[in-house]
Design a protein around this motif. Structure first.
Motif, PDB file in Angstrom:
ATOM      1  N   MET A   1       6.602 -13.121  65.024  1.00  0.00           N
ATOM      2  CA  MET A   1       5.659 -13.272  63.939  1.00  0.00           C
ATOM      3  C   MET A   1       5.098 -14.702  63.981  1.00  0.00           C
ATOM      4  SD  MET A   1       6.026 -12.909  59.789  1.00  0.00           S
ATOM      5  CE  MET A   1       7.688 -12.447  59.904  1.00  0.00           C
ATOM      6  N   ILE A   2       3.771 -14.784  63.851  1.00  0.00           N
ATOM      7  CA  ILE A   2       3.091 -16.083  63.859  1.00  0.00           C
ATOM      8  C   ILE A   2       2.447 -16.261  62.487  1.00  0.00           C
ATOM      9  CG2 ILE A   2       1.331 -17.490  64.988  1.00  0.00           C
ATOM     10  CD1 ILE A   2       1.555 -15.320  67.320  1.00  0.00           C
ATOM     11  N   GLU A   3       2.801 -17.340  61.802  1.00  0.00           N
ATOM     12  CA  GLU A   3       2.239 -17.613  60.474  1.00  0.00           C
ATOM     13  C   GLU A   3       1.367 -18.855  60.530  1.00  0.00           C
ATOM     14  OE1 GLU A   3       4.662 -17.183  56.906  1.00  0.00           O
ATOM     15  OE2 GLU A   3       6.310 -16.558  58.219  1.00  0.00           O
ATOM     16  N   ILE A   4       0.173 -18.736  59.942  1.00  0.00           N
ATOM     17  CA  ILE A   4      -0.746 -19.867  59.840  1.00  0.00           C
ATOM     18  C   ILE A   4      -1.144 -19.983  58.375  1.00  0.00           C
ATOM     19  CG2 ILE A   4      -2.906 -20.894  60.630  1.00  0.00           C
ATOM     20  CD1 ILE A   4      -1.664 -18.001  62.575  1.00  0.00           C
ATOM     21  N   LYS A   5      -0.877 -21.114  57.787  1.00  0.00           N
ATOM     22  CA  LYS A   5      -1.162 -21.320  56.362  1.00  0.00           C
ATOM     23  C   LYS A   5      -2.383 -22.226  56.187  1.00  0.00           C
ATOM     24  CE  LYS A   5       3.515 -20.597  54.708  1.00  0.00           C
ATOM     25  NZ  LYS A   5       3.253 -19.338  54.040  1.00  0.00           N
ATOM     26  N   GLY A   6      -3.091 -21.999  55.081  1.00  0.00           N
ATOM     27  CA  GLY A   6      -4.204 -22.875  54.725  1.00  0.00           C
ATOM     28  C   GLY A   6      -5.436 -22.715  55.597  1.00  0.00           C
ATOM     29  N   VAL A   7      -5.777 -21.483  55.955  1.00  0.00           N
ATOM     30  CA  VAL A   7      -6.939 -21.242  56.819  1.00  0.00           C
ATOM     31  C   VAL A   7      -8.218 -21.258  55.978  1.00  0.00           C
ATOM     32  CG1 VAL A   7      -8.068 -19.586  58.361  1.00  0.00           C
ATOM     33  CG2 VAL A   7      -5.567 -19.889  58.437  1.00  0.00           C
ATOM     34  N   GLN A   8      -9.157 -22.094  56.372  1.00  0.00           N
ATOM     35  CA  GLN A   8     -10.497 -22.092  55.792  1.00  0.00           C
ATOM     36  C   GLN A   8     -11.466 -22.619  56.858  1.00  0.00           C
ATOM     37  OE1 GLN A   8     -11.584 -24.673  52.431  1.00  0.00           O
ATOM     38  NE2 GLN A   8     -12.479 -22.847  51.501  1.00  0.00           N
ATOM     39  N   PRO A   9     -12.168 -21.708  57.517  1.00  0.00           N
ATOM     40  CA  PRO A   9     -13.088 -22.136  58.584  1.00  0.00           C
ATOM     41  C   PRO A   9     -14.214 -23.027  58.055  1.00  0.00           C
ATOM     42  CG  PRO A   9     -12.702 -19.770  58.666  1.00  0.00           C
ATOM     43  CD  PRO A   9     -12.116 -20.263  57.375  1.00  0.00           C
ATOM     44  N   THR A  10     -14.679 -23.920  58.909  1.00  0.00           N
ATOM     45  CA  THR A  10     -15.815 -24.779  58.576  1.00  0.00           C
ATOM     46  C   THR A  10     -17.115 -24.010  58.818  1.00  0.00           C
ATOM     47  OG1 THR A  10     -16.004 -25.628  60.820  1.00  0.00           O
ATOM     48  CG2 THR A  10     -14.530 -26.830  59.316  1.00  0.00           C
ATOM     49  N   VAL A  11     -18.228 -24.617  58.424  1.00  0.00           N
ATOM     50  CA  VAL A  11     -19.532 -24.002  58.661  1.00  0.00           C
ATOM     51  C   VAL A  11     -19.720 -23.736  60.152  1.00  0.00           C
ATOM     52  CG1 VAL A  11     -22.024 -24.404  58.549  1.00  0.00           C
ATOM     53  CG2 VAL A  11     -20.584 -25.018  56.619  1.00  0.00           C
ATOM     54  N   ARG A  12     -19.369 -24.694  60.981  1.00  0.00           N
ATOM     55  CA  ARG A  12     -19.527 -24.538  62.434  1.00  0.00           C
ATOM     56  C   ARG A  12     -18.667 -23.389  62.963  1.00  0.00           C
ATOM     57  NH1 ARG A  12     -21.683 -24.830  66.971  1.00  0.00           N
ATOM     58  NH2 ARG A  12     -20.672 -25.658  68.788  1.00  0.00           N
ATOM     59  N   GLU A  13     -17.445 -23.282  62.462  1.00  0.00           N
ATOM     60  CA  GLU A  13     -16.549 -22.217  62.927  1.00  0.00           C
ATOM     61  C   GLU A  13     -17.005 -20.832  62.444  1.00  0.00           C
ATOM     62  OE1 GLU A  13     -12.621 -25.110  63.073  1.00  0.00           O
ATOM     63  OE2 GLU A  13     -13.139 -24.050  61.218  1.00  0.00           O
ATOM     64  N   MET A  14     -17.783 -20.809  61.376  1.00  0.00           N
ATOM     65  CA  MET A  14     -18.293 -19.543  60.837  1.00  0.00           C
ATOM     66  C   MET A  14     -19.646 -19.152  61.432  1.00  0.00           C
ATOM     67  SD  MET A  14     -16.148 -18.169  58.780  1.00  0.00           S
ATOM     68  CE  MET A  14     -17.136 -17.033  57.830  1.00  0.00           C
ATOM     69  N   ARG A  15     -20.064 -19.844  62.495  1.00  0.00           N
ATOM     70  CA  ARG A  15     -21.366 -19.537  63.103  1.00  0.00           C
ATOM     71  C   ARG A  15     -21.429 -18.059  63.493  1.00  0.00           C
ATOM     72  NH1 ARG A  15     -18.199 -22.254  66.484  1.00  0.00           N
ATOM     73  NH2 ARG A  15     -17.746 -21.364  68.521  1.00  0.00           N
ATOM     74  N   PRO A  16     -22.643 -17.536  63.587  1.00  0.00           N
ATOM     75  CA  PRO A  16     -22.787 -16.116  63.906  1.00  0.00           C
ATOM     76  C   PRO A  16     -22.173 -15.757  65.259  1.00  0.00           C
ATOM     77  CG  PRO A  16     -24.870 -17.032  63.145  1.00  0.00           C
ATOM     78  CD  PRO A  16     -23.920 -18.190  63.322  1.00  0.00           C
ATOM     79  N   LEU A  17     -21.698 -14.571  65.317  1.00  0.00           N
ATOM     80  CA  LEU A  17     -21.126 -14.012  66.530  1.00  0.00           C
ATOM     81  C   LEU A  17     -22.264 -13.491  67.403  1.00  0.00           C
ATOM     82  CD1 LEU A  17     -18.448 -12.963  67.874  1.00  0.00           C
ATOM     83  CD2 LEU A  17     -18.831 -10.870  66.607  1.00  0.00           C
TER      84      LEU A  17
END
Length: 174
Positions: A1-17
């Protein structure tokens, strides 16, 4: 199991696919690009016409330059406004916690949670700064790599490799 806490992408990371759903991205862009393509075509015809004056050539060049600038600025503005709108939603500004395991991916915030089995995920795309989980053309959760340790990066790559090899990743596997 891999846990990642506090995820909130930046504007750049949310760029269109732009890859992962075939030609759908380009068909979705066509209504936005059609007016620009029309103006560019008009400008090119004006420049190519041997009867065109130098003033017409200058106007055509200005059309091409201005439509390019408008396109760049509106893409930039659209990305920022989309993220701002998403963050203004009741759960939008909250950090999320992710759990990845052999069964699938779980997303949790203070007000909601969702679990998606690997069969519900078309593919996982690794890009330079993010992982994309392709659930549907309208929903592609983003996991920023900047939040991951080297051990987590290796574990996610191995997990994705395992579920892909075992055939558990959804039906559209590349």
């Amino acid at each position: 199991m891999i846990e990642i806490k506090g995820v909130q992408p930046t504007v750049r990371e949310m760029r269109p696919l732009t890859r992962g759903w075939g030609g759908l991205h380009w068909w979705a862009c066509l209504p936005i690009l059609a007016p620009f393509l029309g103006l560019w075509s008009l400008a090119l015809f004006a420049v190519a016409d041997p009867r065109a004056t130098s003033a017409l050539g200058t106007i055509a060049a200005a059309i091409v330059i201005l439509t390019s600038v408008v396109w760049i600025v509106t893409r930039w503005l659209h990305a920022r406004l989309t993220v701002r709108a998403a963050r203004s939603a009741p759960g939008g500004g909250m950090l999320s916690d992710w759990v990845l395991d052999e069964q699938g991916v779980e997303f949790r915030t203070g007000v909601s949670s969702a679990r998606v089995s690997w069969a519900g995920i078309k593919a996982v795309r690794e890009e330079r700064d993010r992982f994309l989980f392709l659930l549907s053309p309208a929903s592609n959760p983003v996991l920023p790599k900047r939040l991951l340790t080297e051990a987590q990066l290796a574990a996610i790559r191995q997990l994705v490799e395992n579920v892909t090899a075992s055939g558990h990743l959804g039906p559209g596997v590349d």
